[in-house]
Design a protein around this motif. Structure first.
Motif, PDB file in Angstrom:
ATOM      1  N   LEU A  16     -22.322 -43.330 -58.580  1.00 40.81           N
ATOM      2  CA  LEU A  16     -20.962 -43.860 -58.576  1.00 40.81           C
ATOM      3  C   LEU A  16     -20.259 -43.549 -57.253  1.00 40.81           C
ATOM      4  N   LYS A  17     -20.531 -42.362 -56.714  1.00 38.72           N
ATOM      5  CA  LYS A  17     -19.965 -42.016 -55.396  1.00 38.72           C
ATOM      6  C   LYS A  17     -20.529 -42.926 -54.319  1.00 38.72           C
ATOM      7  N   LYS A  18     -21.809 -43.270 -54.446  1.00 37.06           N
ATOM      8  CA  LYS A  18     -22.430 -44.195 -53.507  1.00 37.06           C
ATOM      9  C   LYS A  18     -21.782 -45.574 -53.615  1.00 37.06           C
ATOM     10  N   ALA A  19     -21.526 -46.008 -54.861  1.00 37.39           N
ATOM     11  CA  ALA A  19     -20.853 -47.297 -55.072  1.00 37.39           C
ATOM     12  C   ALA A  19     -19.484 -47.305 -54.398  1.00 37.39           C
ATOM     13  N   ALA A  20     -18.761 -46.199 -54.526  1.00 41.89           N
ATOM     14  CA  ALA A  20     -17.442 -46.102 -53.894  1.00 41.89           C
ATOM     15  C   ALA A  20     -17.557 -46.167 -52.374  1.00 41.89           C
ATOM     16  N   GLU A  21     -18.577 -45.512 -51.832  1.00 42.49           N
ATOM     17  CA  GLU A  21     -18.792 -45.549 -50.378  1.00 42.49           C
ATOM     18  C   GLU A  21     -19.107 -46.963 -49.900  1.00 42.49           C
ATOM     19  N   ILE A  22     -19.887 -47.692 -50.698  1.00 40.94           N
ATOM     20  CA  ILE A  22     -20.204 -49.086 -50.349  1.00 40.94           C
ATOM     21  C   ILE A  22     -18.917 -49.906 -50.283  1.00 40.94           C
ATOM     22  N   LEU A  23     -18.039 -49.715 -51.252  1.00 44.06           N
ATOM     23  CA  LEU A  23     -16.771 -50.441 -51.263  1.00 44.06           C
ATOM     24  C   LEU A  23     -15.904 -50.072 -50.059  1.00 44.06           C
ATOM     25  N   LYS A  24     -15.873 -48.781 -49.733  1.00 37.20           N
ATOM     26  CA  LYS A  24     -15.075 -48.329 -48.588  1.00 37.20           C
ATOM     27  C   LYS A  24     -15.599 -48.873 -47.269  1.00 37.20           C
ATOM     28  N   SER A  25     -16.903 -49.147 -47.235  1.00 39.45           N
ATOM     29  CA  SER A  25     -17.505 -49.640 -45.988  1.00 39.45           C
ATOM     30  C   SER A  25     -17.557 -51.174 -45.920  1.00 39.45           C
ATOM     31  N   GLY A  26     -16.902 -51.840 -46.892  1.00 39.02           N
ATOM     32  CA  GLY A  26     -16.815 -53.296 -46.824  1.00 39.02           C
ATOM     33  C   GLY A  26     -17.881 -54.037 -47.605  1.00 39.02           C
ATOM     34  N   GLY A  27     -18.600 -53.326 -48.498  1.00 38.99           N
ATOM     35  CA  GLY A  27     -19.661 -53.966 -49.278  1.00 38.99           C
ATOM     36  C   GLY A  27     -19.196 -54.484 -50.621  1.00 38.99           C
ATOM     37  N   LEU A  28     -20.145 -55.042 -51.373  1.00 40.08           N
ATOM     38  CA  LEU A  28     -19.877 -55.617 -52.690  1.00 40.08           C
ATOM     39  C   LEU A  28     -20.566 -54.803 -53.776  1.00 40.08           C
ATOM     40  N   VAL A  29     -19.814 -54.465 -54.825  1.00 47.30           N
ATOM     41  CA  VAL A  29     -20.356 -53.715 -55.958  1.00 47.30           C
ATOM     42  C   VAL A  29     -19.894 -54.372 -57.257  1.00 47.30           C
ATOM     43  N   ALA A  30     -20.825 -54.685 -58.131  1.00 42.10           N
ATOM     44  CA  ALA A  30     -20.484 -55.187 -59.461  1.00 42.10           C
ATOM     45  C   ALA A  30     -20.243 -54.002 -60.379  1.00 42.10           C
ATOM     46  N   ILE A  31     -19.099 -54.017 -61.067  1.00 47.41           N
ATOM     47  CA  ILE A  31     -18.712 -52.877 -61.904  1.00 47.41           C
ATOM     48  C   ILE A  31     -18.375 -53.333 -63.320  1.00 47.41           C
ATOM     49  N   PRO A  32     -18.679 -52.496 -64.329  1.00 46.87           N
ATOM     50  CA  PRO A  32     -18.313 -52.849 -65.698  1.00 46.87           C
ATOM     51  C   PRO A  32     -16.825 -52.621 -65.932  1.00 46.87           C
ATOM     52  N   THR A  33     -16.217 -53.481 -66.724  1.00 48.44           N
ATOM     53  CA  THR A  33     -14.866 -53.228 -67.224  1.00 48.44           C
ATOM     54  C   THR A  33     -14.891 -53.471 -68.731  1.00 48.44           C
ATOM     55  N   GLU A  34     -13.751 -53.278 -69.385  1.00 51.62           N
ATOM     56  CA  GLU A  34     -13.726 -53.495 -70.835  1.00 51.62           C
ATOM     57  C   GLU A  34     -13.738 -54.981 -71.196  1.00 51.62           C
ATOM     58  N   THR A  35     -13.474 -55.862 -70.224  1.00 56.28           N
ATOM     59  CA  THR A  35     -13.452 -57.302 -70.499  1.00 56.28           C
ATOM     60  C   THR A  35     -14.802 -57.916 -70.164  1.00 56.28           C
ATOM     61  N   VAL A  36     -15.078 -58.106 -68.872  1.00 55.87           N
ATOM     62  CA  VAL A  36     -16.376 -58.572 -68.377  1.00 55.87           C
ATOM     63  C   VAL A  36     -16.690 -57.760 -67.121  1.00 55.87           C
ATOM     64  N   TYR A  37     -17.898 -57.911 -66.595  1.00 58.86           N
ATOM     65  CA  TYR A  37     -18.232 -57.251 -65.331  1.00 58.86           C
ATOM     66  C   TYR A  37     -17.483 -57.927 -64.186  1.00 58.86           C
ATOM     67  N   GLY A  38     -17.021 -57.114 -63.236  1.00 54.69           N
ATOM     68  CA  GLY A  38     -16.315 -57.640 -62.075  1.00 54.69           C
ATOM     69  C   GLY A  38     -17.106 -57.412 -60.799  1.00 54.69           C
ATOM     70  N   LEU A  39     -16.961 -58.333 -59.840  1.00 54.62           N
ATOM     71  CA  LEU A  39     -17.604 -58.193 -58.532  1.00 54.62           C
ATOM     72  C   LEU A  39     -16.581 -57.669 -57.551  1.00 54.62           C
ATOM     73  N   GLY A  40     -16.715 -56.388 -57.185  1.00 50.58           N
ATOM     74  CA  GLY A  40     -15.668 -55.702 -56.461  1.00 50.58           C
ATOM     75  C   GLY A  40     -15.856 -55.638 -54.961  1.00 50.58           C
ATOM     76  N   ALA A  41     -14.716 -55.704 -54.255  1.00 52.67           N
ATOM     77  CA  ALA A  41     -14.642 -55.473 -52.809  1.00 52.67           C
ATOM     78  C   ALA A  41     -13.281 -54.885 -52.502  1.00 52.67           C
TER      79      ALA A  41
END
Length: 347
Positions: A16-41
């Motif tokens: 999860l920390k790696k996922a956060a680092e990817i987001l901070k560096s401008g990458g894309l991470v798909a994350i679960p939410t209570e509704t549907v999965y989101g594609l985060g940036a």
């Protein structure tokens, strides 16, 4: 160009920390939410958010929802917080409610499709909020699927659509609500529902004496300038054509069985989207039970997964029972109608 996609288990804190680092560096991470999965940036990084549109094949006049883990993050996103927004945040955040407010200059125009408003929500999902917290950034995150496809309610759906197109996918299993958040515009005197979802109109009317519903929800409108995702384009579509039959349950059963005979005689493979109350009324080999009419939240939770199951069955056409437009039924029918391209037969 294909990229290496890391699959991260939701219980893996290092991941999860790696996922956060990817987001901070401008990458894309798909994350679960209570509704549907989101594609985060990173929502404050224009170049990062451009990658969302490329990965999904999403039209750029379709705005994104920004996800936060703390109301303090609103300072970077909105000019002001209306009193109505405070009331709704107190009542429904964290949860499946997105609020439309006036944006501040820090929010890139690509997030808002050039509008002066921005859509924001705080998800009620521990992993989603943890990743946002670790990244210490607001995260733009539309549904993590190819644009137009059924929304992903399981990590396998995301892998199916986006593996090789994103940097990481966080596997949090199945989502709960199963349909996207309710979107409410709080920039006018009377709150207006732009998209129905997990927070129902009836829930909102328990808070406010009056709530408007956007006219675009009543049918197709190609000329609409969308303030919310899900307003303009055909969404949630399976590979097969889909037809909705509306009416009393016995009427729907009779009509669907008649249509089944007509289509199969033409050599078409037919899938039937049924409920617990009707599951023994159709040929069982091509019938999927989406949920229980007495508990429509089960239908919402299973709807998108059922459409993807029909894709795996390679059916040519799906015949679907409509549900009552009350409570979360309004959100279910909104998604169902869009998935069917508004091919509806009312009995």
């Amino acid at each position: 160009m294909k990229r290496e996609t890391m699959i991260i288990k939701s219980e893996d804190l290092v991941g999860l920390k790696k996922a956060a680092e990817i987001l901070k560096s401008g990458g894309l991470v798909a994350i679960p939410t209570e509704t549907v999965y989101g594609l985060g940036a990173n929502a404050l990084d224009e170049e990062a958010t451009k990658k969302i549109f490329i990965a999904k094949g999403r039209p750029q006049d379709n705005p994104l929802i920004v996800h936060i883990s703390d109301t303090n993050q609103l300072e970077d996103l909105v000019l002001e917080i209306p009193e109505k927004a405070y009331i709704l945040m107190e009542k429904f955040w964290p949860g499946p409610l997105t609020l439309i407010m006036k944006k501040c200059e820090k929010v890139p125009d690509i997030i808002t499709a050039g509008l002066d408003t921005v859509a924001i929500r705080m998800p009620n999902h521990a992993i989603a909020r943890k990743i946002i917290e670790l990244a210490n950034l607001p995260i733009a995150a539309p549904s993590a699927n190819i644009s137009g496809r059924p929304s992903p309610t399981d990590a396998n759906h995301v892998i199916e659509d986006l593996k090789g197109k994103v940097d990481a996918i966080v596997d949090g299993g199945r989502t709960g609500v199963g349909v996207e958040s309710t979107v409410v515009d709080v920039t006018e005197d009377i709150p207006t529902i732009l998209r129905p979802g997990g927070i129902t109109e009836e829930d909102l009317l328990n808070v406010f004496s009056e709530v408007n519903v956007d006219p675009a929800l009543k049918g197709k409108n190609k000329d609409i300038i969308p303030k919310s995702p899900g307003q303009k384009y055909k969404h949630y579509s399976p590979n097969a054509k889909m037809k909705i039959i509306n009416g009393e349950l016995h009427q729907m059963i009779n009509r669907i069985n008649k249509l089944y005979q007509e289509f199969t005689q033409k050599g078409l493979k037919v899938g039937i989207l049924a409920t617990e109350q009707s599951k023994w009324s159709y040929p069982c080999d091509i019938t999927i039970v989406v949920g229980d009419r007495k508990n429509p939240s089960t239908i919402a939770s299973n709807f998108f997964n059922s459409l993807r199951e029909f894709d795996r069955m390679n059916v040519d056409i799906i015949l679907a029972e409509g549900v009552e437009k009350f409570g979360i039924g309004k959100a279910i029918m909104n998604r169902m109608e869009k998935a069917a391209g508004f091919d509806i037969e009312n009995l």
